[in-house]
Each structure stands twice: as structure tokens, then as C-alpha cells.
Design an enzyme around this catalytic site. Structure first.
Site, PDB file in Angstrom:
ATOM      1  N   GLU A 125     -38.482  53.563  66.469  1.00 60.96           N
ATOM      2  CA  GLU A 125     -38.687  54.191  67.776  1.00 60.96           C
ATOM      3  C   GLU A 125     -37.324  54.597  68.344  1.00 60.96           C
ATOM      4  O   GLU A 125     -37.169  54.767  69.547  1.00 60.96           O
ATOM      5  CB  GLU A 125     -39.477  53.290  68.715  1.00 60.96           C
ATOM      6  CG  GLU A 125     -38.938  51.892  68.873  1.00 60.96           C
ATOM      7  CD  GLU A 125     -39.841  51.018  69.730  1.00 60.96           C
ATOM      8  OE1 GLU A 125     -40.038  51.351  70.898  1.00 60.96           O
ATOM      9  OE2 GLU A 125     -40.332  49.992  69.223  1.00 60.96           O
ATOM     10  N   HIS A 156     -44.502  39.316  66.117  1.00 62.39           N
ATOM     11  CA  HIS A 156     -43.518  40.244  66.666  1.00 62.39           C
ATOM     12  C   HIS A 156     -42.761  39.493  67.763  1.00 62.39           C
ATOM     13  O   HIS A 156     -43.382  38.845  68.612  1.00 62.39           O
ATOM     14  CB  HIS A 156     -44.200  41.488  67.239  1.00 62.39           C
ATOM     15  CG  HIS A 156     -43.272  42.308  68.083  1.00 62.39           C
ATOM     16  ND1 HIS A 156     -42.094  42.810  67.584  1.00 62.39           N
ATOM     17  CD2 HIS A 156     -43.316  42.662  69.404  1.00 62.39           C
ATOM     18  CE1 HIS A 156     -41.466  43.467  68.546  1.00 62.39           C
ATOM     19  NE2 HIS A 156     -42.174  43.388  69.658  1.00 62.39           N
ATOM     20  N   CYS A 188     -43.122  49.162  68.369  1.00 61.71           N
ATOM     21  CA  CYS A 188     -42.723  48.113  67.416  1.00 61.71           C
ATOM     22  C   CYS A 188     -43.740  47.926  66.295  1.00 61.71           C
ATOM     23  O   CYS A 188     -43.462  47.210  65.331  1.00 61.71           O
ATOM     24  CB  CYS A 188     -42.521  46.787  68.141  1.00 61.71           C
ATOM     25  SG  CYS A 188     -41.433  46.935  69.553  1.00 61.71           S
TER      26      CYS A 188
HETATM   27  N1  CAA Z   1     -34.324  27.818  83.606  1.00 57.46           N
HETATM   28  C1  CAA Z   1     -35.305  27.857  82.652  1.00 57.46           C
HETATM   29  N2  CAA Z   1     -36.277  28.797  82.608  1.00 57.46           N
HETATM   30  C2  CAA Z   1     -36.257  29.753  83.568  1.00 57.46           C
HETATM   31  C3  CAA Z   1     -35.278  29.783  84.575  1.00 57.46           C
HETATM   32  C4  CAA Z   1     -34.279  28.749  84.573  1.00 57.46           C
HETATM   33  N3  CAA Z   1     -33.327  28.719  85.506  1.00 57.46           N
HETATM   34  N4  CAA Z   1     -35.532  30.851  85.367  1.00 57.46           N
HETATM   35  C5  CAA Z   1     -36.620  31.461  84.873  1.00 57.46           C
HETATM   36  N5  CAA Z   1     -37.068  30.799  83.783  1.00 57.46           N
HETATM   37  C6  CAA Z   1     -38.206  31.131  82.921  1.00 57.46           C
HETATM   38  C7  CAA Z   1     -39.411  31.636  83.685  1.00 57.46           C
HETATM   39  O1  CAA Z   1     -40.205  30.565  84.176  1.00 57.46           O
HETATM   40  C8  CAA Z   1     -40.111  32.427  82.592  1.00 57.46           C
HETATM   41  O2  CAA Z   1     -40.795  31.565  81.724  1.00 57.46           O
HETATM   42  P1  CAA Z   1     -42.388  31.739  81.510  1.00 57.46           P
HETATM   43  O3  CAA Z   1     -42.577  33.129  80.983  1.00 57.46           O
HETATM   44  O4  CAA Z   1     -42.733  30.689  80.542  1.00 57.46           O
HETATM   45  O5  CAA Z   1     -42.999  31.557  82.863  1.00 57.46           O
HETATM   46  C9  CAA Z   1     -38.953  33.013  81.788  1.00 57.46           C
HETATM   47  O6  CAA Z   1     -37.810  32.242  82.127  1.00 57.46           O
HETATM   48  C10 CAA Z   1     -38.652  34.451  82.128  1.00 57.46           C
HETATM   49  O7  CAA Z   1     -38.539  34.548  83.515  1.00 57.46           O
HETATM   50  P2  CAA Z   1     -39.197  35.786  84.298  1.00 57.46           P
HETATM   51  O8  CAA Z   1     -40.588  35.990  83.820  1.00 57.46           O
HETATM   52  O9  CAA Z   1     -38.966  35.613  85.743  1.00 57.46           O
HETATM   53  O10 CAA Z   1     -38.241  36.925  83.713  1.00 57.46           O
HETATM   54  P3  CAA Z   1     -38.107  38.448  84.118  1.00 57.46           P
HETATM   55  O11 CAA Z   1     -39.299  38.910  84.872  1.00 57.46           O
HETATM   56  O12 CAA Z   1     -36.774  38.613  84.747  1.00 57.46           O
HETATM   57  O13 CAA Z   1     -38.046  39.147  82.695  1.00 57.46           O
HETATM   58  C11 CAA Z   1     -39.308  40.003  80.847  1.00 57.46           C
HETATM   59  C12 CAA Z   1     -38.806  38.744  81.563  1.00 57.46           C
HETATM   60  C13 CAA Z   1     -40.430  40.614  81.660  1.00 57.46           C
HETATM   61  C14 CAA Z   1     -39.808  39.591  79.468  1.00 57.46           C
HETATM   62  C15 CAA Z   1     -38.118  41.012  80.722  1.00 57.46           C
HETATM   63  O14 CAA Z   1     -37.079  40.459  79.975  1.00 57.46           O
HETATM   64  C16 CAA Z   1     -38.534  42.335  80.084  1.00 57.46           C
HETATM   65  O15 CAA Z   1     -39.042  43.227  80.757  1.00 57.46           O
HETATM   66  N6  CAA Z   1     -38.279  42.485  78.751  1.00 57.46           N
HETATM   67  C17 CAA Z   1     -38.648  43.720  78.022  1.00 57.46           C
HETATM   68  C18 CAA Z   1     -40.127  43.811  77.769  1.00 57.46           C
HETATM   69  C19 CAA Z   1     -40.630  42.834  76.736  1.00 57.46           C
HETATM   70  O16 CAA Z   1     -39.878  42.299  75.947  1.00 57.46           O
HETATM   71  N7  CAA Z   1     -41.961  42.618  76.721  1.00 57.46           N
HETATM   72  C20 CAA Z   1     -42.584  41.760  75.745  1.00 57.46           C
HETATM   73  C21 CAA Z   1     -44.003  42.192  75.410  1.00 57.46           C
HETATM   74  S1  CAA Z   1     -44.045  43.924  74.932  1.00 57.46           S
HETATM   75  C22 CAA Z   1     -43.497  43.902  73.303  1.00 57.46           C
HETATM   76  O17 CAA Z   1     -43.493  42.880  72.671  1.00 57.46           O
HETATM   77  C23 CAA Z   1     -43.014  45.186  72.708  1.00 57.46           C
HETATM   78  C24 CAA Z   1     -41.525  45.163  72.708  1.00 57.46           C
HETATM   79  O18 CAA Z   1     -40.899  44.737  71.742  1.00 57.46           O
HETATM   80  C25 CAA Z   1     -40.817  45.690  73.867  1.00 57.46           C
END
Ligand code: CAA
Length: 408
Positions: A82, A247, A114
Site C-alpha cells: 500500500e 496481523h 494490509c
Molecule cells: N500506561 C500503560 N498503558 C497505558 C497508559 C499508561 N500510562 N496510557 C494509556 N495506556 C493504554 C490504554 O489503556 C490503551 O490500552 P487498551 O487498548 O488496552 O485500553 C492503550 O494504552 C492505547 O491507549 P489509547 O487507546 O488511549 O491510545 P490512542 O487512542 O492514543 O492510540 C491507536 C491508539 C488508536 C491504536 C493509535 O495508535 C492509532 O490510531 N494507530 C493507527 C491505527 C491502527 O493501528 N489501528 C489498528 C487496527 S487497523 C489495522 O490493523 C490495519 C493497520 O495496520 C493500520
């Protein structure tokens, strides 16, 4: 009918790594969020002289150099990505030229986020199984550079890498059960990259939900396929498979997926009590976590990510797991997903490049990473000292024809 699957496999990753502890410090985020919350330690950063073409060719070239396959044996060359470099001219034809592949070869690029790598692998296995290959082999390469905006929530989930796989009827590494696989597709906007952007856009939390919904759908289809429509398996899934590969956009996603899969399986079997061991951390630690080692250090390599888990398994655990049943789940945003299975082959346990390349990487600072990211797209920088690849990208010429990436 003979078995079909992966005969040999080799990976490539960029030489730079960025520590997520350093990135967390620079972004004012608790480092534990990235380490424990996402399961990440570092991510691979591609220098300006690398793109999807060079990553792919660098992954595949050692297969020829080590005599694992001959050029005239490859009659199908599929490249999944991609991170394409042109809207019309596919990455696969650049790779075909760089590898000096045989002209009697069908070659094209595949895209579905992916999931593309799995689409290519399934196409190749079915091409071999159908007899259309006439005893020849397929080369399947998954190659990508994951980029999100600097400072966005997606930033810590970047990465880069490529995995090259020779597919044949001598599946020394893993035999793929191409007769039984489960698919799921649904039009969603969880992750996308408009044509004029280098960085992906994403609805992060929604993308996690879409991934898990697709897992549910693909697994149900897999179960239906295995028992003529009957969804109720006599045995829990953990008794049927000893290895689960997912994945991995970030390693914590594999934990969420595994937990969800065991729950779906329990519901489908319609048992009163969930088996205790199913929901315990133990199943994840034994059957999933050991194969996440490369992804923890490389980050998301999109199409290649599932196959980095396979490469880790084959190199570091392959000998012990010969004959083991493996379940694999591939997810591509947008979305399409596939749940399939295979048996670890008798040749598992050989080098795939993961350990060697990880050991040779060079850490960079957040400032160096930001400078590379904001540099011009057509940067013609020479490969840096310590560059491990055979090929690097050398810019464009008249009418934006790409120079072929040249040998390093
Ligand atoms: N200590 C320990 N853990 C902590 C913490 C701390 N101080 N602060 C937060 N966390 C934990 C949260 O509780 C959360 O855990 P859970 O999911 O178990 O609840 C984790 O850390 C992540 O925190 P947030 O959910 O608040 O994180 P975020 O909203 O800032 O971002 C994300 C997370 C949405 C995955 C972001 O990184 C993102 O958008 N990534 C790109 C998209 C992606 O990877 N999507 C995955 C599915 S799609 C796919 O698989 C296709 C692909 O390859 C893209």
C-alpha cells in the site's frame, strides 16, 4: 493432491530504529503507554534512499544468492503493497527488473491495505494447486512503509519492512490449507490514504473495532468451511491449533485479537462455562507472544506484518514447531480479512534474516527521524554507512520516470 505452501522465506528491514521510549519523551507521553499499552519497543525508519521497491528487492535477492530458488523457476511474481510508487507502473515490474527475473513470468501489484500480502499468497497457492504453474514456482513479496502524521495518535505505530516468500509444492517452511479459509469484507472508513498523501489517515479506535469485527466474520466463515456449514466445533480452538499468528499493527492488537477469538470460539461452541484456560494470559504467552518479537522492534509493516510473525516463528521456534498446526489471521483496512491455517514444515528452523538484521540496526534520535520524514520526497541521498541492502533508490529523471533503484 500435493501440499502447497511456502518453500523459503527471507525478510528485509531498514537499518534505522527509533526507540519508542525516546519518542514518548519527545511527545510528552508516558513511555508505558507505548511499551505496555501498545506493546512496542521500537520502530524501523526507512532512510530516504529506500522505498517499497528497494525493500521488496532487498528481501528477495538473498533467496537467489543463497541458491534457494533459480530465476527461471519463478513464473509468477506478485508484490503486495500500500506504498506504491506510481499509479500505473506497478512495484512488481521494478522488482522484476532488479532481480533479473525470467521474462516468462506473470507479474503484478496487489492492493488491499494490509490484507494484500495474504491475497497474493492465496493467489499463488491456488495457482500452484490448480496445476497452471506446470511445476514452476511463485515469488510473493509483501513490502511497505507505514507513515502517519508527526504528533498524531498513529505516530508510534509506524514501521517498515518486507517479506519475500517462494511458494511451491515443496512447502518446507509451512504448508497452507488453501481448501479451507474464511473471508470477511465490509466497506468501512477506518484507515485510508488519499492519492496525494504520503501519510495515512485513520479513525484509530474505530479501526480496532473493525479489525475485531472482521476477525469474528472471517473466523465464522472458516468454521463453516471446515464443517459443511456447522459452526459448532467439538473441540475448543486452542486444542486444534498450537500457534496463532495475527496481523500486528501494534503487538497489543494481537492480544486483543487472541482474546476475542477465544471468546468467539467459545460462543460458537455454545458451552455453558467458558473454559478457564481460554481467557487466561497463558494461551497468549504460549501461542502468540513468542512470534511478536520482530513486530515489537520493527512496528507496523502493513502487508508484511503477519509474515514478520511467521518469519520469527520459522527462524527462532521452527525446529520445535515442525508439524504444528498454525492459525493465521490477516486484516486489511477498508476492509477485507482472511482466517486460514497451515502446518509448520519439515524445513522450519533456518535463518530468515530477522535476528541478523535486528542486530545490525542503528538507533537514531527523534530529531534525525523528524529530519528524514520532512525531507523532500525525491531526495537522492546516497545510502548511509552501514546500509545492508543490495539496492537503493536514486531519484527520478525526465517526466518523473523513476530511475531504477541501483545496486548498493
Ligand atoms: N500506561 C500503560 N498503558 C497505558 C497508559 C499508561 N500510562 N496510557 C494509556 N495506556 C493504554 C490504554 O489503556 C490503551 O490500552 P487498551 O487498548 O488496552 O485500553 C492503550 O494504552 C492505547 O491507549 P489509547 O487507546 O488511549 O491510545 P490512542 O487512542 O492514543 O492510540 C491507536 C491508539 C488508536 C491504536 C493509535 O495508535 C492509532 O490510531 N494507530 C493507527 C491505527 C491502527 O493501528 N489501528 C489498528 C487496527 S487497523 C489495522 O490493523 C490495519 C493497520 O495496520 C493500520
Amino acid at each position: 493432491m500435493r501440499d502447497v505452501g511456502i518453500e523459503s522465506l527471507n525478510v528485509y528491514m531498514p537499518m534505522y530504529s527509533l526507540s519508542l521510549a525516546e519518542l514518548a519523551k519527545a511527545r510528552g507521553v508516558d513511555p508505558q503507554k507505548y511499551r505496555l499499552g501498545l506493546g512496542l519497543e521500537a520502530m524501523a525508519i526507512a532512510p530516504p534512499c529506500e522505498d517499497a521497491v528497494t525493500l521488496a528487492a532487498n528481501a528477495a535477492a538473498p533467496l537467489f544468492e543463497r541458491g534457494l530458488v533459480e530465476r527461471d523457476e519463478i513464473a509468477l511474481l506478485l508484490v503486495a503493497t500500500e506504498s506504491a510508487v506510481d499509479h500505473a507502473k506497478p512495484v512488481s515490474i521494478f522488482v522484476h527488473e532488479l532481480l533479473r527475473a525470467h521474462p516468462a513470468c506473470r507479474t503484478y501489484e496487489l492492493k488491499h491495505a494490509c490484507y494484500g500480502g495474504t491475497a497474493a499468497l492465496m493467489t499463488a497457492t491456488q495457482w500452484i494447486a490448480s496445476g497452471a504453474s506446470r511445476g514452476r514456482k511463485a515469488l510473493v513479496i509483501a513490502t511497505d512503509i507505514a507513515r502517519y502524521d508527526i504528533g498524531s495518535a498513529g505516530e508510534p505505530t509506524q514501521g517498515a519492512g518486507a517479506v519475500a516468500m517462494v511458494v511451491s509444492d515443496v512447502p518446507q517452511q509451512i504448508a497452507i490449507d488453501f481448501r479451507r479459509s474464511g473471508s470477511f469484507a465490509e466497506g468501512v472508513f477506518d484507515f485510508w490514504r488519499p492519492l496525494d498523501r504520503r501519510e495515512a489517515l485513520v479513525d484509530g479506535q474505530y479501526s480496532v473495532d473493525c479489525y475485531l469485527r472482521a476477525l469474528d466474520g472471517a473466523y465464522q466463515d472458516f468454521e463453516r468451511a471446515g464443517r459443511n456449514g456447522d459452526l459448532k466445533s467439538p473441540l475448543p480452538i486452542t486444542d486444534r491449533f498450537g500457534v496463532f499468528l495475527y496481523h500486528v499493527p501494534f503487538p497489543k492488537m494481537a492480544w486483543k485479537a487472541h482474546r476475542r477469538l477465544l471468546e468467539i470460539d467459545w460462543r460458537l461452541r455454545d458451552e455453558e462455562e467458558p473454559p478457564e484456560e481460554c481467557f487466561a494470559q497463558g494461551s497468549f504467552e504460549n501461542s502468540v507472544s513468542p512470534y511478536l518479537a520482530a513486530c515489537r522492534a520493527v512496528g507496523n509493516s502493513y502487508t508484511a506484518s503477519l509474515y514478520f510473525c511467521l518469519a520469527t516463528l520459522l527462524e527462532s521456534h521452527g525446529e520445535r514447531l515442525r508439524g504444528e498446526q498454525a492459525a493465521l489471521f490477516s486484516y486489511g483496512s477498508g476492509c477485507c480479512a482472511e482466517f486460514f491455517n497451515g502446518v509448520v514444515g519439515p524445513g522450519a528452523g533456518v535463518e530468515t534474516g530477522v535476528q541478523r538484521l535486528l542486530a545490525q540496526r542503528r538507533p537514531i534520535s527523534v530529531a534525525e527521524y523528524e529530519a528524514m520524514r520532512t525531507g523532500a520526497e525525491d531526495d537522492k541521498s546516497a545510502p548511509p554507512d552501514g546500509f545492508q541492502g543490495r539496492f537503493h533508490y536514486a531519484g527520478t529523471e525526465r517526466d518523473r520516470r523513476r530511475y531504477l533503484p541501483v545496486s548498493g
